[in-house]
Design a protein around this motif. Structure first.
Motif, PDB file in Angstrom:
ATOM      1  N   MET A  34      62.374 -84.598  -4.773  1.00 31.31           N
ATOM      2  CA  MET A  34      63.329 -84.266  -5.328  1.00 31.31           C
ATOM      3  C   MET A  34      64.710 -84.390  -4.269  1.00 31.31           C
ATOM      4  SD  MET A  34      63.051 -81.734  -8.399  1.00 31.31           S
ATOM      5  CE  MET A  34      64.489 -80.819  -7.800  1.00 31.31           C
ATOM      6  N   GLY A  35      65.502 -84.277  -5.023  1.00 30.23           N
ATOM      7  CA  GLY A  35      66.651 -85.831  -4.447  1.00 30.23           C
ATOM      8  C   GLY A  35      68.029 -84.423  -4.795  1.00 30.23           C
ATOM      9  N   TRP A  36      68.965 -84.687  -3.462  1.00 32.67           N
ATOM     10  CA  TRP A  36      70.260 -84.040  -3.163  1.00 32.67           C
ATOM     11  C   TRP A  36      71.401 -85.993  -3.216  1.00 32.67           C
ATOM     12  CZ3 TRP A  36      71.873 -79.693  -4.382  1.00 32.67           C
ATOM     13  CH2 TRP A  36      71.261 -78.680  -3.791  1.00 32.67           C
ATOM     14  N   PHE A  37      72.397 -85.212  -4.001  1.00 27.85           N
ATOM     15  CA  PHE A  37      73.106 -86.066  -4.037  1.00 27.85           C
ATOM     16  C   PHE A  37      74.917 -85.598  -4.571  1.00 27.85           C
ATOM     17  CE2 PHE A  37      70.757 -89.939  -6.018  1.00 27.85           C
ATOM     18  CZ  PHE A  37      70.247 -89.787  -6.172  1.00 27.85           C
ATOM     19  N   ARG A  38      76.153 -86.373  -4.351  1.00 34.17           N
ATOM     20  CA  ARG A  38      76.618 -85.815  -4.408  1.00 34.17           C
ATOM     21  C   ARG A  38      77.427 -86.946  -4.691  1.00 34.17           C
ATOM     22  NH1 ARG A  38      78.460 -85.737   2.204  1.00 34.17           N
ATOM     23  NH2 ARG A  38      78.280 -87.637   2.314  1.00 34.17           N
ATOM     24  N   GLN A  39      79.143 -86.161  -5.294  1.00 32.52           N
ATOM     25  CA  GLN A  39      80.479 -86.681  -6.368  1.00 32.52           C
ATOM     26  C   GLN A  39      81.866 -86.539  -5.429  1.00 32.52           C
ATOM     27  OE1 GLN A  39      80.234 -87.447  -9.995  1.00 32.52           O
ATOM     28  NE2 GLN A  39      81.095 -89.531  -9.994  1.00 32.52           N
ATOM     29  N   ALA A  40      82.753 -87.676  -4.624  1.00 34.35           N
ATOM     30  CA  ALA A  40      83.736 -86.953  -4.261  1.00 34.35           C
ATOM     31  C   ALA A  40      84.990 -87.087  -5.405  1.00 34.35           C
ATOM     32  CB  ALA A  40      83.915 -87.564  -2.784  1.00 34.35           C
ATOM     33  N   PRO A  41      86.122 -86.614  -5.557  1.00 33.72           N
ATOM     34  CA  PRO A  41      87.083 -87.010  -6.221  1.00 33.72           C
ATOM     35  C   PRO A  41      87.059 -88.531  -6.210  1.00 33.72           C
ATOM     36  CG  PRO A  41      87.362 -84.742  -4.861  1.00 33.72           C
ATOM     37  CD  PRO A  41      86.124 -85.663  -4.372  1.00 33.72           C
ATOM     38  N   GLY A  42      87.281 -88.636  -7.371  1.00 34.97           N
ATOM     39  CA  GLY A  42      87.467 -90.635  -7.050  1.00 34.97           C
ATOM     40  C   GLY A  42      86.192 -91.420  -7.001  1.00 34.97           C
ATOM     41  N   PHE A  47      73.981 -90.996  -3.136  1.00 40.72           N
ATOM     42  CA  PHE A  47      72.276 -90.756  -2.487  1.00 40.72           C
ATOM     43  C   PHE A  47      72.707 -89.628  -1.019  1.00 40.72           C
ATOM     44  CE2 PHE A  47      68.125 -89.327  -1.184  1.00 40.72           C
ATOM     45  CZ  PHE A  47      68.365 -90.346   0.416  1.00 40.72           C
ATOM     46  N   VAL A  48      72.189 -88.465  -1.172  1.00 39.04           N
ATOM     47  CA  VAL A  48      72.262 -87.861  -0.296  1.00 39.04           C
ATOM     48  C   VAL A  48      70.946 -87.104   0.874  1.00 39.04           C
ATOM     49  CG1 VAL A  48      73.321 -85.357   1.181  1.00 39.04           C
ATOM     50  CG2 VAL A  48      74.447 -86.421  -0.886  1.00 39.04           C
ATOM     51  N   ALA A  49      70.102 -86.654   0.027  1.00 40.86           N
ATOM     52  CA  ALA A  49      69.211 -86.683   0.592  1.00 40.86           C
ATOM     53  C   ALA A  49      67.870 -86.572  -0.281  1.00 40.86           C
ATOM     54  CB  ALA A  49      68.846 -86.466   1.145  1.00 40.86           C
ATOM     55  N   THR A  50      66.686 -86.662  -0.041  1.00 44.08           N
ATOM     56  CA  THR A  50      65.503 -86.972  -0.795  1.00 44.08           C
ATOM     57  C   THR A  50      63.640 -86.535   0.701  1.00 44.08           C
ATOM     58  OG1 THR A  50      63.821 -87.799  -2.513  1.00 44.08           O
ATOM     59  CG2 THR A  50      64.557 -89.416  -0.435  1.00 44.08           C
ATOM     60  N   ARG A 108      66.125 -91.742  -3.826  1.00 41.23           N
ATOM     61  CA  ARG A 108      66.588 -93.169  -3.069  1.00 41.23           C
ATOM     62  C   ARG A 108      67.804 -93.844  -3.407  1.00 41.23           C
ATOM     63  NH1 ARG A 108      63.045 -95.391   1.501  1.00 41.23           N
ATOM     64  NH2 ARG A 108      65.497 -95.836   2.718  1.00 41.23           N
ATOM     65  N   ILE A 109      67.495 -94.907  -4.501  1.00 43.14           N
ATOM     66  CA  ILE A 109      68.036 -95.754  -5.342  1.00 43.14           C
ATOM     67  C   ILE A 109      68.570 -94.866  -6.292  1.00 43.14           C
ATOM     68  CG2 ILE A 109      67.321 -97.890  -4.373  1.00 43.14           C
ATOM     69  CD1 ILE A 109      65.742 -98.034  -6.575  1.00 43.14           C
ATOM     70  N   GLY A 110      68.141 -94.434  -6.557  1.00 44.25           N
ATOM     71  CA  GLY A 110      68.904 -93.213  -8.214  1.00 44.25           C
ATOM     72  C   GLY A 110      68.264 -93.267  -9.488  1.00 44.25           C
ATOM     73  N   LEU A 111      67.343 -93.019  -8.998  1.00 41.92           N
ATOM     74  CA  LEU A 111      66.468 -93.315 -10.339  1.00 41.92           C
ATOM     75  C   LEU A 111      65.986 -92.184 -10.141  1.00 41.92           C
ATOM     76  CD1 LEU A 111      65.092 -97.197 -10.356  1.00 41.92           C
ATOM     77  CD2 LEU A 111      67.005 -96.023 -11.556  1.00 41.92           C
ATOM     78  N   VAL A 112      66.802 -91.416 -11.206  1.00 46.56           N
ATOM     79  CA  VAL A 112      65.654 -89.467 -11.587  1.00 46.56           C
ATOM     80  C   VAL A 112      65.406 -90.007 -12.634  1.00 46.56           C
ATOM     81  CG1 VAL A 112      67.295 -89.306  -9.306  1.00 46.56           C
ATOM     82  CG2 VAL A 112      68.371 -88.869 -11.403  1.00 46.56           C
TER      83      VAL A 112
END
Length: 125
Positions: A34-42, A47-50, A108-112
């Protein structure tokens, strides 16, 4: 149908802490990283953690290493993100994600495979 539901976001002052939770259903939770990602405005989602299937392998983005801790409770089908020493640059929508298999390398490379709906974290200065 796989569902990932995040909770625990909110408004916090700089230097404060939050713990995010992601409750999973519709899957054999203990079989997947499992992982956590984040997206800030703009900005693009990052990737944050897995964490791997049993919790003994974890990886973090450089920007959060030493401040954030990912963990999981397979009995509760839940993954957590404890965030300490928050700063305004951590403000973003935080997303939970399910990996393609038990190990975290592709996460880690966003393949979820699946994403949650996100929870807003706002850090005030």
């Amino acid at each position: 149908q796989v569902q990932l539901v995040e909770s625990g976001g909110g408004l916090v002052q700089a230097g404060g802490s939050l713990r995010l939770s992601c409750a999973a259903s519709g899957l054999t939770f203990s079989s997947y990283a499992m992982g956590w990602f984040r997206q800030a405005p703009g900005k693009e989602r990052e990737f944050v953690a897995t964490i791997n299937w049993n919790g003994d392998r974890t990886y973090y983005a450089t920007s959060v290493k030493g401040r954030f801790t990912i963990s999981r409770d397979n009995a509760k089908n839940t993954v957590y993100l404890k965030m300490n020493s928050l700063n305004p640059e951590d403000t973003a929508v935080y997303y939970c994600a399910r990996g393609r298999g038990p190990e975290p390398d592709l996460v880690r490379i966003g393949l979820v495979v699946s994403w949650g709906q996100g929870t807003q974290v706002t850090v005030s200065s």
